[in-house]
Motif scaffolding. Structure first.
Motif, short mmCIF file in Angstrom:
data_model
loop_
_atom_site.label_atom_id
_atom_site.label_comp_id
_atom_site.label_asym_id
_atom_site.label_seq_id
_atom_site.Cartn_x
_atom_site.Cartn_y
_atom_site.Cartn_z
N ALA A 164 58.87 24.03 32.20
CA ALA A 164 60.01 23.56 33.00
C ALA A 164 59.80 22.16 33.56
N ILE A 165 58.67 21.53 33.22
CA ILE A 165 58.39 20.22 33.82
C ILE A 165 57.78 19.23 32.81
N ALA A 166 57.21 19.75 31.70
CA ALA A 166 56.46 18.89 30.76
C ALA A 166 57.34 17.82 30.11
N LYS A 167 58.56 18.20 29.71
CA LYS A 167 59.42 17.19 29.06
C LYS A 167 59.87 16.14 30.06
N GLY A 168 60.06 16.56 31.29
CA GLY A 168 60.40 15.60 32.34
C GLY A 168 59.27 14.62 32.57
N TYR A 169 58.05 15.14 32.59
CA TYR A 169 56.89 14.26 32.76
C TYR A 169 56.79 13.30 31.56
N ALA A 170 57.02 13.84 30.36
CA ALA A 170 56.98 13.00 29.16
C ALA A 170 58.03 11.89 29.24
N SER A 171 59.20 12.21 29.80
CA SER A 171 60.25 11.18 29.90
C SER A 171 59.85 10.10 30.92
N ASP A 172 59.08 10.49 31.94
CA ASP A 172 58.54 9.49 32.88
C ASP A 172 57.58 8.55 32.16
N ARG A 173 56.76 9.12 31.29
CA ARG A 173 55.78 8.29 30.56
C ARG A 173 56.51 7.33 29.62
N SER A 230 70.11 3.12 33.66
CA SER A 230 68.78 3.25 34.26
C SER A 230 68.65 4.54 35.08
N ALA A 231 68.78 5.65 34.39
CA ALA A 231 68.75 6.94 35.09
C ALA A 231 68.18 8.04 34.19
N PHE A 232 67.68 9.07 34.85
CA PHE A 232 67.32 10.30 34.15
C PHE A 232 68.43 11.32 34.37
N ALA A 233 68.70 12.14 33.36
CA ALA A 233 69.63 13.26 33.52
C ALA A 233 69.01 14.45 32.78
N VAL A 269 72.80 23.52 34.91
CA VAL A 269 72.55 22.59 36.02
C VAL A 269 72.04 21.28 35.44
N THR A 270 72.66 20.18 35.81
CA THR A 270 72.15 18.86 35.42
C THR A 270 71.75 18.11 36.69
N VAL A 271 70.55 17.56 36.70
CA VAL A 271 70.10 16.77 37.84
C VAL A 271 69.94 15.32 37.37
N VAL A 272 70.50 14.40 38.15
CA VAL A 272 70.53 12.97 37.79
C VAL A 272 69.81 12.18 38.89
N ALA A 273 68.97 11.23 38.49
CA ALA A 273 68.32 10.35 39.48
C ALA A 273 68.00 9.02 38.83
N ALA A 274 67.76 8.01 39.64
CA ALA A 274 67.44 6.67 39.14
C ALA A 274 66.19 6.69 38.28
N ALA A 275 66.12 5.78 37.30
CA ALA A 275 64.96 5.73 36.39
C ALA A 275 63.76 5.09 37.08
N GLU A 276 63.30 5.73 38.12
CA GLU A 276 62.13 5.26 38.86
C GLU A 276 60.95 6.19 38.60
N PRO A 277 59.71 5.68 38.76
CA PRO A 277 58.54 6.51 38.42
C PRO A 277 58.55 7.87 39.11
N GLY A 278 58.31 8.90 38.34
CA GLY A 278 58.24 10.26 38.88
C GLY A 278 59.55 11.02 38.85
N ASN A 279 60.66 10.29 38.68
CA ASN A 279 61.96 10.95 38.78
C ASN A 279 62.31 11.81 37.56
N GLY A 280 61.71 11.51 36.40
CA GLY A 280 61.94 12.36 35.22
C GLY A 280 61.36 13.74 35.49
N THR A 281 60.16 13.77 36.05
CA THR A 281 59.49 15.02 36.42
C THR A 281 60.31 15.75 37.49
#
Ligand code: ADP
Ligand code: MG
Length: 342
Positions: A164-173, A230-233, A269-281
């Motif tokens: 539930a978190i690995a792909k988000g972390y990968a998107s941060d990388r 410049s965002a994660f969704a 559920v979709t969560v959206v946040a700015a493309a800043e470090p850690g936000n993908g996770t």
């Protein structure tokens, strides 16, 4: 393959033909049990896409629970002993613990033994007996993990699942690689985890389609569209992975309080946040957590302001609930009624 296709369709980048001179490069891979597409523009594009692919494969090897040689598998097999997991994994486990605390246990990577009991790790699905779930639930609890800066120890018989978190972390990388290599624009879709980097070459925002949960196999059926720069969704949905037994549907997002698939009245559920470090996770952890919480608790959590994010909740009864930050960028589709929370 059908599952992978379904996941790809979960969130689709809607790309226009841009008629622009900037060269687009694209790369598709299958990793983390998901089809992924990475796209970048400019002279760094080809290199950065190769780097992104190498990085995601590295993380897959490190974090996969179904790969026996991964660090996570070693930790799960350590029978309570301390394992040198390295600073990166230790930090991800610490972040997971923080999301568990913040979400009142709705997000919990230690739900792994329960996920396995339902067959979601082996694809041999069945409804576990209540007694079995009770025993397994005693092994769930983030507080039972001991962490240092570079080691981790689980209690015996515990397990973790970073699905539930690995792909988000990968998107941060990937965002970090784009930043380091000064890529101006591009996007990455890791299944339902999307990074929109910069804007489109024509200066307009990227457009992301939110899959209509009522039509999960139709890649052109949307509950709505969001315009993003410049965002994660990140989307979590009960339609992404499920099985049927005796006419009932059981999906893969487990409520750690009951051991059962979350029956929260939400279908996506979709969560959206700015493309800043850690936000993908963050987006990945929170999309899973808000799904478990259900509408009321999710709205309360959003109002608490603990994290800065926007959200799109699709409910079982045909509504789409959005936070006010998305009012100008979200367009509802598919016959849903859109409401904005305040
Ligand atoms: P997906 O991986 O399909 O994009 P999620 O990010 O919501 O969706 O993650 C779901 C996966 O995480 C499940 O397949 C399971 O491995 C694990 N999981 C299920 N329930 C929870 C939970 N409440 N907290 C943390 N992980 C969970
Ligand atoms: Mg998630």
């Amino acid at each position: 393959m059908k599952r992978i296709l379904t996941i790809v369709l979960a969130v689709c980048m809607v790309m226009g033909l841009l008629g622009c001179s900037e060269k687009e490069q694209s790369l598709q891979i299958i990793a983390m049990d998901t089809a992924m597409t990475f796209t970048a523009y400019g002279k760094q594009a080809e290199d950065v896409l190769q780097d992104a692919s190498t990085e995601v494969r590295r993380l897959d090897k490190l974090l996969s629970r179904t790969n026996e040689s991964s660090l996570v598998s070693q930790l799960n097999a350590a029978e309570g002993n301390k394992v040198a997991v390295g600073q990166e994994v230790a930090a991800l486990l610490a972040a997971s613990a923080a999301y568990t605390a913040a979400t009142g246990g709705a997000f919990d990577i230690t739900v792994a033994p329960v996920v396995s009991a339902w067959g979601f790790t082996t694809d041999s699905y069945h409804v576990p007996a209540q007694k079995e779930l009770e025993i397994l639930l005693e092994r769930v609890g983030m507080e039972k993990i001991s962490l240092t800066e570079d080691t981790a120890a689980l209690a015996p018989e515990m397990g973790i699942d970073l699905g539930a978190i690995a792909k988000g972390y990968a998107s941060d990388r990937i965002a970090e690689l784009f930043r380091e290599q000064e890529v101006q624009r591009g996007w990455a879709a890791l299944g339902g985890n999307v990074l929109a980097w910069g804007s489109r070459p024509d200066g307009k925002p990227w457009v992301i389609g939110i899959q209509d949960p009522a039509n999960p196999n139709d890649g052109t059926a949307y509950a709505g569209m969001i315009q993003l720069e410049s965002a994660f969704a990140v989307t979590s949905g009960s339609y992404q992975r499920f099985f049927e037994e005796n006419g009932k549907i059981y999906h893969h997002i487990i409520d750690p309080a009951t051991g059962y698939p979350a029956d929260s009245g939400l279908v996506s559920v979709t969560v959206v946040a700015a493309a800043e470090p850690g936000n993908g996770t963050m987006c990945d952890a929170l999309s899973t957590a808000l799904f478990v919480m259900g509408e009321e608790r999710a709205v309360e959590f959003w109002r608490s302001g603990s994290y800065e994010f926007d959200m799109i909740l699709v409910t079982e009864d045909g509504r789409v609930v959005i936070s006010p930050g998305l009012e100008d960028s979200f367009t509802v589709e598919g016959g849903y009624v859109c409401e904005t929370v305040s």
